[in-house]
Enzyme design. Sequence first.
Site, PDB file in Angstrom:
ATOM      1  N   ASN A  11      46.258 -24.593  89.601  1.00 17.22           N
ATOM      2  CA  ASN A  11      45.570 -25.612  90.399  1.00 17.22           C
ATOM      3  C   ASN A  11      46.486 -26.837  90.450  1.00 17.22           C
ATOM      4  O   ASN A  11      46.633 -27.533  89.459  1.00 17.22           O
ATOM      5  CB  ASN A  11      44.231 -25.945  89.727  1.00 17.22           C
ATOM      6  CG  ASN A  11      43.541 -27.146  90.350  1.00 17.22           C
ATOM      7  OD1 ASN A  11      43.883 -27.571  91.453  1.00 17.22           O
ATOM      8  ND2 ASN A  11      42.557 -27.682  89.646  1.00 17.22           N
ATOM      9  N   LYS A  13      46.046 -29.518  92.082  1.00 18.48           N
ATOM     10  CA  LYS A  13      45.298 -30.784  92.241  1.00 18.48           C
ATOM     11  C   LYS A  13      45.966 -31.661  93.313  1.00 18.48           C
ATOM     12  O   LYS A  13      46.446 -31.135  94.302  1.00 18.48           O
ATOM     13  CB  LYS A  13      45.200 -31.513  90.898  1.00 18.48           C
ATOM     14  CG  LYS A  13      44.674 -30.639  89.783  1.00 18.48           C
ATOM     15  CD  LYS A  13      44.263 -31.431  88.587  1.00 18.48           C
ATOM     16  CE  LYS A  13      43.847 -30.486  87.477  1.00 18.48           C
ATOM     17  NZ  LYS A  13      43.203 -31.154  86.374  1.00 18.48           N
ATOM     18  N   HIS A  98      35.125 -27.240  90.600  1.00 15.30           N
ATOM     19  CA  HIS A  98      35.982 -27.779  89.525  1.00 15.30           C
ATOM     20  C   HIS A  98      35.294 -29.016  88.953  1.00 15.30           C
ATOM     21  O   HIS A  98      34.641 -29.768  89.676  1.00 15.30           O
ATOM     22  CB  HIS A  98      37.364 -28.125  90.086  1.00 15.30           C
ATOM     23  CG  HIS A  98      38.339 -28.470  89.010  1.00 15.30           C
ATOM     24  ND1 HIS A  98      38.379 -29.708  88.416  1.00 15.30           N
ATOM     25  CD2 HIS A  98      39.294 -27.724  88.390  1.00 15.30           C
ATOM     26  CE1 HIS A  98      39.324 -29.711  87.477  1.00 15.30           C
ATOM     27  NE2 HIS A  98      39.895 -28.520  87.450  1.00 15.30           N
ATOM     28  N   GLU A 100      36.343 -31.797  88.235  1.00 14.76           N
ATOM     29  CA  GLU A 100      36.708 -33.063  88.908  1.00 14.76           C
ATOM     30  C   GLU A 100      35.918 -33.230  90.200  1.00 14.76           C
ATOM     31  O   GLU A 100      35.629 -34.353  90.620  1.00 14.76           O
ATOM     32  CB  GLU A 100      38.228 -33.109  89.138  1.00 14.76           C
ATOM     33  CG  GLU A 100      38.968 -33.329  87.826  1.00 14.76           C
ATOM     34  CD  GLU A 100      40.377 -32.775  87.779  1.00 14.76           C
ATOM     35  OE1 GLU A 100      40.941 -32.440  88.838  1.00 14.76           O
ATOM     36  OE2 GLU A 100      40.913 -32.653  86.658  1.00 14.76           O
ATOM     37  N   GLU A 165      35.921 -23.748  81.999  1.00 13.73           N
ATOM     38  CA  GLU A 165      36.805 -24.882  81.737  1.00 13.73           C
ATOM     39  C   GLU A 165      36.013 -25.980  81.024  1.00 13.73           C
ATOM     40  O   GLU A 165      35.330 -26.785  81.682  1.00 13.73           O
ATOM     41  CB  GLU A 165      37.347 -25.447  83.050  1.00 13.73           C
ATOM     42  CG  GLU A 165      38.202 -24.482  83.825  1.00 13.73           C
ATOM     43  CD  GLU A 165      39.208 -25.236  84.688  1.00 13.73           C
ATOM     44  OE1 GLU A 165      40.410 -25.017  84.487  1.00 13.73           O
ATOM     45  OE2 GLU A 165      38.808 -26.052  85.519  1.00 13.73           O
ATOM     46  N   GLY A 171      43.279 -31.498  80.999  1.00  9.96           N
ATOM     47  CA  GLY A 171      44.175 -32.641  81.119  1.00  9.96           C
ATOM     48  C   GLY A 171      44.526 -33.293  79.798  1.00  9.96           C
ATOM     49  O   GLY A 171      45.112 -34.374  79.775  1.00  9.96           O
ATOM     50  N   SER A 210      44.074 -27.142  79.328  1.00  5.32           N
ATOM     51  CA  SER A 210      45.248 -27.313  78.465  1.00  5.32           C
ATOM     52  C   SER A 210      45.924 -26.001  78.089  1.00  5.32           C
ATOM     53  O   SER A 210      46.395 -25.848  76.956  1.00  5.32           O
ATOM     54  CB  SER A 210      44.886 -28.117  77.209  1.00  5.32           C
ATOM     55  OG  SER A 210      44.499 -29.428  77.574  1.00  5.32           O
TER      56      SER A 210
HETATM   57  C1  PEP Z   1      42.332 -27.829  85.419  1.00  6.25           C
HETATM   58  O1  PEP Z   1      42.238 -28.934  85.890  1.00  6.25           O
HETATM   59  O2  PEP Z   1      41.758 -26.872  85.969  1.00  6.25           O
HETATM   60  C2  PEP Z   1      43.110 -27.657  84.207  1.00  6.25           C
HETATM   61  C3  PEP Z   1      42.876 -26.601  83.478  1.00  6.25           C
HETATM   62  O3  PEP Z   1      44.031 -28.629  83.905  1.00  6.25           O
HETATM   63  P1  PEP Z   1      45.077 -28.610  82.662  1.00  6.25           P
HETATM   64  O4  PEP Z   1      45.640 -27.211  82.580  1.00  6.25           O
HETATM   65  O5  PEP Z   1      46.116 -29.607  83.035  1.00  6.25           O
HETATM   66  O6  PEP Z   1      44.301 -28.983  81.452  1.00  6.25           O
END
Ligand code: PEP
Length: 251
Positions: A11, A13, A98, A100, A165, A171, A210
Amino acid sequence: MGVRKPLIAGNWKMYGRRAALSEIAALHAQVGHVSGAIDALICPPFPYIAAAAETARGGSVLVGAEDCSPVAEDSARTGEVSAAMLADVGARYVIVGHSERRSNHGESNDLVRRKAEAALAAGLTPIVCVGETQAEREAGRVAEIVGGQVRDSVPAGGAFVVAYEPVWAIGGNSTPTIPEIADVHRLIRETLQTKFGDKANRTRILYGGSVGPKNAAEIFSAGGVDGALVGRASLKASDFAAIILAHPAAV
Ligand code: PEP
């Protein structure tokens, strides 16, 4: 290969420019040889999807989107992008719900489900994201929150993917423990079983939050994890390839 082909999705973003599309060609060069065993997917921002699909054409990397409109028909929806448009320019998957989107845009489970259904109507596979916040985990509400999101956000029919998630793991630098990840994946599959019966065993459930080259192998060892949804570490082909190649199906 087991009943579920692993999927490792990136992703991007709101990162990247046209130049970042070269990462897709680089990724193909590094993971093309495992494409029979693992699906590798990149979801760039809307303006780059068509060019990404052109770059990926004939190769091993699939292209998807980060969101879509819940409305399937062409209509007066300023600023929205339909799933049919995404399919038209070469997307195969779309991320919906997601965290976000849920937090920054107030997206409800009902809206997420309608987006997933619009995706299916256009021939795309929705990746439905679910996950608890830190406060919800500390209050012992993981099963209630994630179970409810799964029940109410997944589409009524068709083939979809679920991405677990935990919001607090996105993040940052921390992830749940491997048994904690396995527990929530079991909960998600049981919730899908109650709703859909046997189809639950064919539904891929990804872990996201992460994931990077250093922890990917351990995360893939968690029971019921069928791949990953990756943010930051999907931006550079070398990092993302290292994650893909850490999957046991890559050997
Ligand atoms: C995400 O935003 O879907 C995500 C998993 O981000 P990150 O891998 O940077 O934690």
